[in-house]
Every structure is written in structure tokens, then in C-alpha cells.
Scaffold this motif. Structure first.
Motif, PDB file in Angstrom:
ATOM      1  N   ALA A 313       0.829  -1.203   0.000  1.00  0.00           N
ATOM      2  CA  ALA A 313       0.000   0.000   0.000  1.00  0.00           C
ATOM      3  C   ALA A 313       0.868   1.259   0.000  1.00  0.00           C
ATOM      4  N   VAL A 314       1.961   1.218   0.752  1.00  0.00           N
ATOM      5  CA  VAL A 314       2.876   2.363   0.786  1.00  0.00           C
ATOM      6  C   VAL A 314       3.504   2.588  -0.586  1.00  0.00           C
ATOM      7  N   LEU A 315       3.929   1.507  -1.236  1.00  0.00           N
ATOM      8  CA  LEU A 315       4.515   1.632  -2.576  1.00  0.00           C
ATOM      9  C   LEU A 315       3.509   2.215  -3.561  1.00  0.00           C
ATOM     10  N   ALA A 316       2.248   1.769  -3.467  1.00  0.00           N
ATOM     11  CA  ALA A 316       1.219   2.313  -4.357  1.00  0.00           C
ATOM     12  C   ALA A 316       0.975   3.784  -4.080  1.00  0.00           C
ATOM     13  N   ASN A 317       0.996   4.166  -2.800  1.00  0.00           N
ATOM     14  CA  ASN A 317       0.807   5.579  -2.453  1.00  0.00           C
ATOM     15  C   ASN A 317       1.940   6.446  -2.992  1.00  0.00           C
ATOM     16  N   LEU A 336     -13.561 -11.717  11.744  1.00  0.00           N
ATOM     17  CA  LEU A 336     -13.060 -10.360  11.933  1.00  0.00           C
ATOM     18  C   LEU A 336     -12.291  -9.941  10.692  1.00  0.00           C
ATOM     19  N   SER A 337     -12.721  -8.837  10.088  1.00  0.00           N
ATOM     20  CA  SER A 337     -12.097  -8.372   8.850  1.00  0.00           C
ATOM     21  C   SER A 337     -11.401  -7.040   9.085  1.00  0.00           C
ATOM     22  N   LEU A 338     -10.194  -6.933   8.557  1.00  0.00           N
ATOM     23  CA  LEU A 338      -9.426  -5.691   8.582  1.00  0.00           C
ATOM     24  C   LEU A 338      -9.165  -5.273   7.144  1.00  0.00           C
ATOM     25  N   SER A 339      -9.738  -4.146   6.746  1.00  0.00           N
ATOM     26  CA  SER A 339      -9.584  -3.649   5.379  1.00  0.00           C
ATOM     27  C   SER A 339      -8.545  -2.540   5.355  1.00  0.00           C
ATOM     28  N   LEU A 340      -7.583  -2.668   4.452  1.00  0.00           N
ATOM     29  CA  LEU A 340      -6.516  -1.666   4.286  1.00  0.00           C
ATOM     30  C   LEU A 340      -6.636  -1.071   2.885  1.00  0.00           C
ATOM     31  N   GLY A 393      -7.591   3.772  -5.737  1.00  0.00           N
ATOM     32  CA  GLY A 393      -6.790   2.888  -4.924  1.00  0.00           C
ATOM     33  C   GLY A 393      -7.296   1.457  -4.890  1.00  0.00           C
ATOM     34  N   ALA A 394      -6.681   0.663  -4.011  1.00  0.00           N
ATOM     35  CA  ALA A 394      -6.995  -0.748  -3.854  1.00  0.00           C
ATOM     36  C   ALA A 394      -7.276  -1.055  -2.401  1.00  0.00           C
ATOM     37  N   ILE A 395      -7.986  -2.166  -2.167  1.00  0.00           N
ATOM     38  CA  ILE A 395      -8.337  -2.593  -0.817  1.00  0.00           C
ATOM     39  C   ILE A 395      -7.862  -4.018  -0.630  1.00  0.00           C
TER      40      ILE A 395
END
Length: 403
Positions: A313-317, A336-340, A393-395
Motif C-alpha cells: 500500500a505504501v509503494l502504491a501511495n 473479523l475483517s481488517l480492510s486496508l 486505490g486498492a483494498i
């Protein structure tokens, strides 16, 4: 033709059937001198041949045909066969059992609903031929009960064929899917073993040079403590030392079997925040909601797996000049879901189809990290889902089972 295999087999069989129908009509009329409706029969065969040519032209480049297309072709076959039989004796025709062939083809080509539709249509066709028989024919030949018995036999045969072949085909498909999944998992495990061996070897070889660099750094600190370059060396050396210690701890946990433990979602959130601050201080991790009150199964590789996703995610940003990552918790059906979410350019179709399932050669390095994360989550009875955001962006969604 590069046609769908199921549709291709059906077209080949129809071509052979048209040839056999034409030869049979000509032989019966000229050699056996039976009084049959020659011109109507030949007209139906001609229409069937034209329909066959149009079908071949329409599906010549269709590599994946829709189930509705196969059902349309089977419906046409039943219609042509019913008309031919009605013009040549109806239910008394010795070849009336050919109405079972479309059911057999449907059993290995379409789903259960399509198979049921074809079976009902074939039974309806046979019933039509039986009803349209002249009553005087049945009474004169005293064959009423015989033809009704043949109809019952046809219905039973159609149901048995549809059930048996359909069940066997479903079983074979399920077995093929299981074998394909096992083969994919075995290939992935082999790749992981290769990566694991290479990582262990590289880590072992880097331990001594890093220790020497640490000694040289300490000497430089004593001699040039105010030098900014020497001060900047402290952080990367500390990170390398921390990673080596983490790898040794993980190896020790794997040897002793103490790899899994139960942690709370709040603990995981705090751990992710600390790791994010340490590794990516220039990025901002925004939590859209607080961690819920629940516990999940964790091991030493869970945090690195999530960090791999954060790193992507950092590279995409960075490619899109963004510095914000959104995190969101959600509980759904004991999961339990964690979405980034990042604010980059998102995944391409090729990346979406391959990420997490195989290694991908890429200049940006994406592929290996997601593969390792996916395997880690599967080992903890979890899953990883990747998708593009509707706006930007992406999730990456990490799902873990609540314990």
C-alpha cells in the motif's frame, strides 16, 4: 474451430446425425420401398443442415459458451428429431429411443437445472408423439397397453439416465476441482519451501557482516558522534538487527511447536500502529473505527503478513504521491475483517487474477509478499481478498476467525 469443447462435441455429433438421417431416409424409401413422406423428411433435414451451418459460423470463435447456448442447441436437436419421428411413424418408430441422447449430452454439458429442462422436454416430445398417434392404429393393432408401457419405460429411462449420469458428472467435477486445488497448494508449498531455504541461508550469511558493521558503527559514533551521516546509519542497522532477532525467535518457535496464540483485536491494532510508525513514518495510517472487543488466533507471522500488505500500500501511495492509508474493522458471521485501503492506481486485471496465488515477476516486487501473506492467513483459518476501490486505490481485506 476454437469452440467451447462441450458445444464443439455437440456440433460434431449433429453433423454425423444429419448424414445418418439422410442416408437412412434414402435407404428406407428406395431399397425397402416403404411409403414414407420423402419430401417433408428431406425438407426437415435440409433445415437442420442450414441450422447446423449457422451454428458453426456463430460459435466458431466462442471459446467459452454460455449454458443457455448449449440448451438452445439441445432444444433444436429435440425439435428436429421429434418432427422427423412424427413424419415417420411417431411413437411406433424403432428409433424413438434416440430422444434419450440429448439427455445424456445435457448430463455432461450443463448444470442440474439445464439437465432437468432437457429431460422434461424429451419426455414431452415422446408424449406428443404418443398422443398424435391415430386411435384406429392403436385399436387395430391392439397395442394400446404396449405403447403406454413403452412411454412409461421411456420416462423411467430418462429419469434414471439424468440422475445417474448427472450425479457422476458432478462427482467427477468436484474431484477434478479438489485435485486442481491440491496441485496448486502443493506447487505453492514447494515455492515456499524454496523461499524459506533461501531466506534462512541469506539470513545466516548476513549475520556476521551485520555484526561487523555494528562494531564499525559504534567506533564511528565514538569518533564522529556529530556527523549526520553516522546518525542516519543508526536506524537501518537497528532495523536489520531487529529483523534477525525476529527470525531467530520465529525459528525457535517453529522448532518447539509454540507458534500460535490468542490475542485481542485491540492488541493487534496497537502492534500494527507501532510497526507502521517504525517502518513507514512518512505514511499516515488512519483508523476509521476502533478495534472490536474480540480475540483471534495469531502467530509470529501474522504481523509480517499484514506488514507486507501495508508495504504494498505504501509503494502504491508513493507512485501516486499519496501518504494516507485507511484501515477499517468489521465483524461478519464470526469473522473479523481488517480492510486496508491505499490511494494508488489500483490493481490491473492480470494482478487481480494472480496475486496471492503464485509468484509474479514484477519490477515493483509485488507478488511474493502477497503470496506469503495469503499462506500465513490460510494457516490461521483466515483469508485475503484483494479488490479495487470504486473511487481510487486498492483494498486488501484480511479476514480472521474469531475465537
Amino acid at each position: 474451430m476454437q469452440t467451447d469443447p462441450a458445444l464443439s462435441r455437440l456440433l460434431v455429433l449433429r453433423s454425423a446425425a444429419i448424414a445418418v438421417q439422410f442416408i437412412a431416409v434414402m435407404v428406407v424409401y428406395f431399397l425397402f420401398e416403404h411409403q414414407i413422406a420423402l419430401l417433408p423428411l428431406l425438407s426437415v433435414i435440409l433445415i437442420e443442415a442450414i441450422f447446423q451451418l449457422l451454428s458453426i459460423f456463430a460459435y466458431r470463435k466462442v471459446t467459452k459458451a454460455k449454458p443457455s447456448a448449449v440448451l438452445m442447441q439441445l432444444t433444436a436437436d429435440l425439435l428436429f428429431l421429434t418432427i422427423l419421428l412424427s413424419l415417420s411413424g411417431g411413437a411406433t418408430n424403432a428409433f424413438v429411443s434416440l430422444l434419450l441422447l440429448p439427455i445424456m449430452i445435457a448430463a455432461v454439458s450443463v448444470n442440474a437445472k439445464g439437465l432437468a429442462y432437457t429431460a422434461v422436454l424429451a419426455i414431452a416430445a415422446y408424449s406428443f408423439l404418443l398422443i398424435k398417434m391415430p386411435e384406429h392404429t392403436m385399436h387395430q393393432m391392439q397395442m394400446t397397453h404396449h405403447f403406454i408401457g413403452m412411454w412409461i419405460n421411456f420416462v423411467i429411462s430418462a429419469i434414471v439416465i439424468a440422475f445417474v449420469i448427472g450425479t457422476l458428472n458432478s462427482t467427477l467435477r468436484a474431484r477434478e476441482a479438489t485435485i486442481a486445488k491440491a496441485r496448486e497448494q502443493q506447487l505453492r508449498h514447494e515455492q515456499l519451501l524454496t523461499l524459506d531455504g533461501a531466506a534462512a541461508q541469506v539470513t545466516h550469511q548476513l549475520a556476521t557482516p551485520l555484526a561487523n558493521l555494528q562494531l564499525l558503527f559504534e567506533e564511528l559514533q565514538e569518533q564522529q558522534a556529530d556527523d549526520p551521516i553516522v546518525q542516519e546509519m543508526a536506524k537501518p542497522l537497528a532495523q536489520c538487527k531487529q529483523q534477525l532477532e525476529h527470525f531467530r525467535a520465529l525459528s525457535n518457535a517453529l522448532r518447539t511447536g509454540e507458534t500460535q496464540k490468542v490475542i485481542s483485536a485491540q492488541t493487534l491494532q496497537h502492534t500494527i500502529e507501532d510497526a507502521m510508525t517504525l517502518h513507514f513514518p512518512e505514511q499516515s495510517l488512519q483508523w476509521l473505527n476502533d478495534a472490536p472487543q474480540c480475540s483471534i488466533l495469531s502467530d509470529a507471522m501474522l504481523l509480517p503478513a499484514i506488514l507486507n500488505l501495508l508495504q504494498n500500500a505504501v509503494l502504491a501511495n508513493k507512485k501516486n504521491q499519496q501518504n494516507t492509508i485507511e484501515a477499517h474493522w468489521q465483524i461478519d458471521n464470526q469473522q473479523l475483517s481488517l480492510s486496508l485501503r491505499d490511494f494508488g492506481q489500483g490493481f490491473s486485471e492480470q494482478q487481480m487474477s494472480a496475486l496471492g496465488g503464485q509468484l509474479m515477476p514484477s519490477k515493483s516486487g509485488m507478488g511474493m509478499a502477497v503470496l506469503l501473506s495469503n499462506v500465513t492467513l490460510e494457516r490461521l483459518d483466515g483469508s485475503l481478498t484483494l479488490c479495487n476501490h470504486q473511487q481510487q486505490g486498492a483494498i486488501a481485506t484480511v479476514s480472521l476467525k474469531i475465537v
